[in-house]
Design a protein around this motif. Structure first.
Motif, PDB file in Angstrom:
ATOM      1  N   GLU A   1       0.869  -1.193   0.000  1.00  0.00           N
ATOM      2  CA  GLU A   1       0.000   0.000   0.000  1.00  0.00           C
ATOM      3  C   GLU A   1       0.897   1.232   0.000  1.00  0.00           C
ATOM      4  OE1 GLU A   1      -2.246   2.500  -0.334  1.00  0.00           O
ATOM      5  OE2 GLU A   1      -3.746   1.087   0.460  1.00  0.00           O
ATOM      6  N   ASP A   2       0.667   2.139  -0.940  1.00  0.00           N
ATOM      7  CA  ASP A   2       1.543   3.315  -1.052  1.00  0.00           C
ATOM      8  C   ASP A   2       1.063   4.499  -0.213  1.00  0.00           C
ATOM      9  OD1 ASP A   2      -0.595   3.269  -2.958  1.00  0.00           O
ATOM     10  OD2 ASP A   2       0.242   5.087  -3.831  1.00  0.00           O
ATOM     11  N   GLU A   3      -0.227   4.559   0.116  1.00  0.00           N
ATOM     12  CA  GLU A   3      -0.704   5.699   0.913  1.00  0.00           C
ATOM     13  C   GLU A   3      -0.240   5.521   2.359  1.00  0.00           C
ATOM     14  OE1 GLU A   3      -5.032   6.461   0.271  1.00  0.00           O
ATOM     15  OE2 GLU A   3      -4.653   5.175  -1.468  1.00  0.00           O
TER      16      GLU A   3
ATOM     17  N   ASP B   1      -3.019  -3.379  -2.534  1.00  0.00           N
ATOM     18  CA  ASP B   1      -3.680  -2.251  -3.178  1.00  0.00           C
ATOM     19  C   ASP B   1      -3.478  -2.378  -4.692  1.00  0.00           C
ATOM     20  OD1 ASP B   1      -5.025   0.198  -3.322  1.00  0.00           O
ATOM     21  OD2 ASP B   1      -3.158   1.342  -3.267  1.00  0.00           O
TER      22      ASP B   1
ATOM     23  N   LYS C   1     -12.489   0.131  -0.817  1.00  0.00           N
ATOM     24  CA  LYS C   1     -12.092   1.265   0.017  1.00  0.00           C
ATOM     25  C   LYS C   1     -13.175   2.334  -0.008  1.00  0.00           C
ATOM     26  CE  LYS C   1      -7.053   1.435  -0.501  1.00  0.00           C
ATOM     27  NZ  LYS C   1      -5.983   2.234  -1.136  1.00  0.00           N
TER      28      LYS C   1
ATOM     29  N   MET D   1      -3.779   0.459  -7.115  1.00  0.00           N
ATOM     30  CA  MET D   1      -3.067   1.618  -7.659  1.00  0.00           C
ATOM     31  C   MET D   1      -1.779   1.821  -6.873  1.00  0.00           C
ATOM     32  SD  MET D   1      -5.013   2.775 -10.079  1.00  0.00           S
ATOM     33  CE  MET D   1      -4.696   4.514 -10.334  1.00  0.00           C
TER      34      MET D   1
HETATM   35 CA    CA Z   1      -2.731   3.306  -3.884  1.00  0.00          CA
END
Ligand code: CA
Length: 227
Positions: free
Chosen positions: A7-9, A51, A101, A53
């Motif tokens: 997950e990048d966030e 995730d 989400k 994206m």
């Molecule tokens: Ca993302």
């Protein structure tokens, strides 16, 4: 139990890491697709929370890559509310379940527990879901002790669902495995056969076992859960 979160966030990743650790899981976090792939190949995780994206490599590419390398860890996809196409594509390339989400943390935990409960794929013996039992060798199906007559196609469809309990299967996945049709075949035949199975399995107020996951496919489950 070790879980990989890709997950990048930062906010979501931190929240997941903390919550999962507090729930007793060991957690690794990767912040882009390339790192996620490296982690997933380096260690056999009990569950991967992925995730879609992501920078460097998106979640679907990552998933395709790990499945092509025979990584069997169950994968829970995190998708956008309007991401029906992503969900279908994700299930088709080997995801086991998905969560839209934003989600509530207890629901994430419930999905993870369901994936951890899944027995490893078996090739024979008795398959069971609640009061439904299949003896794959004798080709017998019983619900609550009642013997149920199934056609060969109905039996194959039910066997596929029983071998993937609590997992959403898309119509395309079902077609490919039960009918060996090509991609362009009419997926309506799946809905027709699901209807036949339901009529034979659920009698006189038995709780339904085959659940429709709107826009995606079907899930065999003993839990009653809104989709
Ligand atoms: Ca993302």
């Amino acid at each position: 139990m070790r879980i990989l979160v890709v997950e990048d966030e930062a906010g979501v990743a931190g929240f997941l890491e903390q919550g999962l650790k507090e729930s007793g899981y060991a957690v690794d976090v990767a912040r882009d697709g390339a790192d996620g792939l490296e982690y997933a190949l380096a260690y056999e995780y009990d569950v991967i929370v992925l995730d879609i994206m992501l920078p460097k490599m998106n979640g679907l590419e990552l998933l395709r890559e790990v499945r092509s390398r025979r990584v069997k860890s169950p994968v829970l996809l995190l998708t956008a509310r309007d991401g029906v196409d992503d969900r279908v594509r994700g299930l088709d390339v080997g995801a086991d379940d998905y969560l839209v989400k934003p989600f509530a943390f207890p629901e994430l935990l419930a999905r993870i527990r369901a994936l951890l409960r899944r027995p490893p794929l078996q090739t024979g013996g008795t398959l069971q879901m609640g009061d439904l039992e299949m003896d794959a060798a004798k080709r017998e199906v019983r619900r609550g002790g009642r013997l149920i007559e199934l056609s060969p196609r109905e039996f194959a469809l039910l066997e596929l669902l029983l071998r993937h309990p609590n997992q959403v299967l898309s119509r395309t996945q079902i077609l490919e495995r039960v009918w060996n049709f090509d991609y362009y075949s009419d997926t309506n035949v799946v809905d027709v056969y699901i209807g036949y199975l339901r009529r034979k399995l659920d009698r006189g107020g038995d709780p339904p076992l085959i659940h429709t996951v709107r826009g995606v496919g079907f899930r065999l489950s003993g839990d009653v859960r809104d989709e």
